[in-house]
Design an enzyme around this catalytic site. Structure first.
Site, PDB file in Angstrom:
ATOM      1  N   ASP A  82      -5.510  11.336  33.932  1.00 23.27           N
ATOM      2  CA  ASP A  82      -5.810   9.950  34.302  1.00 23.27           C
ATOM      3  C   ASP A  82      -4.769   9.033  33.654  1.00 23.27           C
ATOM      4  O   ASP A  82      -3.801   9.503  33.046  1.00 23.27           O
ATOM      5  CB  ASP A  82      -7.244   9.556  33.912  1.00 23.27           C
ATOM      6  CG  ASP A  82      -7.517   9.676  32.410  1.00 23.27           C
ATOM      7  OD1 ASP A  82      -6.542   9.723  31.620  1.00 23.27           O
ATOM      8  OD2 ASP A  82      -8.696   9.716  32.027  1.00 23.27           O
ATOM      9  N   TYR A 100     -18.018   8.149  44.145  1.00 24.66           N
ATOM     10  CA  TYR A 100     -16.981   7.457  43.376  1.00 24.66           C
ATOM     11  C   TYR A 100     -15.965   6.804  44.303  1.00 24.66           C
ATOM     12  O   TYR A 100     -15.759   7.258  45.436  1.00 24.66           O
ATOM     13  CB  TYR A 100     -16.203   8.452  42.504  1.00 24.66           C
ATOM     14  CG  TYR A 100     -16.993   9.165  41.449  1.00 24.66           C
ATOM     15  CD1 TYR A 100     -17.119   8.647  40.165  1.00 24.66           C
ATOM     16  CD2 TYR A 100     -17.607  10.387  41.719  1.00 24.66           C
ATOM     17  CE1 TYR A 100     -17.827   9.312  39.176  1.00 24.66           C
ATOM     18  CE2 TYR A 100     -18.328  11.063  40.740  1.00 24.66           C
ATOM     19  CZ  TYR A 100     -18.428  10.522  39.473  1.00 24.66           C
ATOM     20  OH  TYR A 100     -19.137  11.194  38.497  1.00 24.66           O
ATOM     21  N   ARG A 153     -10.498  13.293  38.412  1.00 28.94           N
ATOM     22  CA  ARG A 153      -9.080  13.265  38.002  1.00 28.94           C
ATOM     23  C   ARG A 153      -8.377  14.563  38.376  1.00 28.94           C
ATOM     24  O   ARG A 153      -7.206  14.570  38.752  1.00 28.94           O
ATOM     25  CB  ARG A 153      -8.935  12.925  36.516  1.00 28.94           C
ATOM     26  CG  ARG A 153      -9.779  13.703  35.569  1.00 28.94           C
ATOM     27  CD  ARG A 153      -9.952  12.951  34.234  1.00 28.94           C
ATOM     28  NE  ARG A 153     -11.056  13.484  33.477  1.00 28.94           N
ATOM     29  CZ  ARG A 153     -10.928  14.075  32.292  1.00 28.94           C
ATOM     30  NH1 ARG A 153      -9.743  14.201  31.725  1.00 28.94           N
ATOM     31  NH2 ARG A 153     -11.976  14.529  31.663  1.00 28.94           N
TER      32      ARG A 153
END
Length: 306
Positions: free
Chosen positions: A81, A67, A180
């Site tokens: 988030d 990611y 997150r």
């Protein structure tokens, strides 16, 4: 009928289920499955299993992911988030050196413990955490061990300062990692509330961004009869395990999925693939109760079909 793995680039604003729903209509087939959900506000690589490849979706789900995320230091949210409500805000001027941030990333590399966020699909007592969260209930959440293989700072600045400090990181991680939550953990080690303000998944197992098509590109490929060029064969999802070509001697027993004497390769591998003309026919594992024997975990037909 299509067979294999379609590497899809999931765009923002859609759920993984939305993608499957649209592909079923586009490809006019029912046997389609995704390989792990991506939140609607996240874009990235989402391998889609077509036909018999749906049998291997769990293997792709269990593989590592990569990611690129933006960490925002200065405020935390209910969902960890940018979609959630702000629950803590720190407006003081912040100063971090590159060395400070790199040290924090180093501390979070390797095996770490994470507690899933309340807004997640983890089940507690048969109910998803986000269902409790929507009811305003807080429940005890099980912590889990995950592995961060790689954690790199992509920004090249030497100093980071301001009321809100953001920087971009690249993460290579095991299944079950919450990026997150990782952003929140980075904030904790830096001494401030934090959240993840953006996320892109750049790879899932062997499947990368470069191989992916958007839904619009899939539609164009279908209309031009070119989609087969972008569908990867089933064996692409099974490349971690040794493949053995079926012989005349073994053909009947393996294609019928019989319990047979264990292959020596199962001493050093948890699975082996039997193939016919390079196409996977069976995945064998050690028999759980019969010493020296092996049994099929998955079987595939040599015929295509929905």
């Amino acid at each position: 009928m299509y067979e294999g793995i379609l590497p899809l680039w999931k765009e923002k604003g859609m759920t993984s289920h939305d993608c499957v729903f649209k592909l079923r209509k586009l490809l006019k087939m029912k046997r389609i499955g995704h390989t792990g959900t991506l939140d609607p506000n996240v874009e990235g690589v989402l391998p889609i299993c077509l036909g018999q490849a749906t049998k291997v979706s769990e293997y792709i789900m269990n593989e590592g992911k990569t990611y690129i995320a933006t960490v925002s230091i200065g405020s935390s949210t209910t969902t960890e988030d940018a979609d959630g409500e702000v629950i803590e805000q720190n407006n003081e001027e912040k100063h971090f050196s590159r060395a400070q941030i790199l040290e924090v990333l180093k501390q979070l590399t390797g095996e770490i413990t994470q507690t899933p966020p309340m807004y997640s699909a983890v089940k507690v007592n048969g109910k998803k955490l986000y269902e409790y969260a929507r009811e305003g209930k807080e429940v005890e959440r099980p912590s889990r061990q995950v592995t961060i293989y790689k954690l790199s700072l992509l920004d090249e600045k030497e100093e980071f300062s301001g009321e809100n400090v953001t920087f971009t990181i690249e993460i290579g991680c095991s299944k079950g990692t919450y990026i997150r939550t990782l952003a929140v953990q980075i904030g904790e080690l830096l001494g401030y509330p934090a959240h993840m303000s953006s996320l892109v998944r750049t790879s899932s197992g062997n499947f990368t961004k470069e191989q992916c098509l958007t839904l619009h590109e899939v539609q164009q490929a279908v209309e031009n009869n070119l989609l087969d060029n972008s569908i990867l064969q089933l064996k692409e999802a099974l490349g971690h395990w040794p493949s053995i070509e079926i012989t005349e001697e073994t053909k009947k027993s393996i294609t019928n999925g019989q319990v047979v004497e264990s292959h020596p390769l199962l001493e050093t591998n948890d699975k082996i693939i039997y193939s016919l003309n390079s196409n996977p026919i069976a995945i064998y594992i050690k028999h759980p109760t019969k010493d020296g024997m092996m049994k099929p975990e998955k079987m595939f037909s040599a015929e295509k079909g929905d």
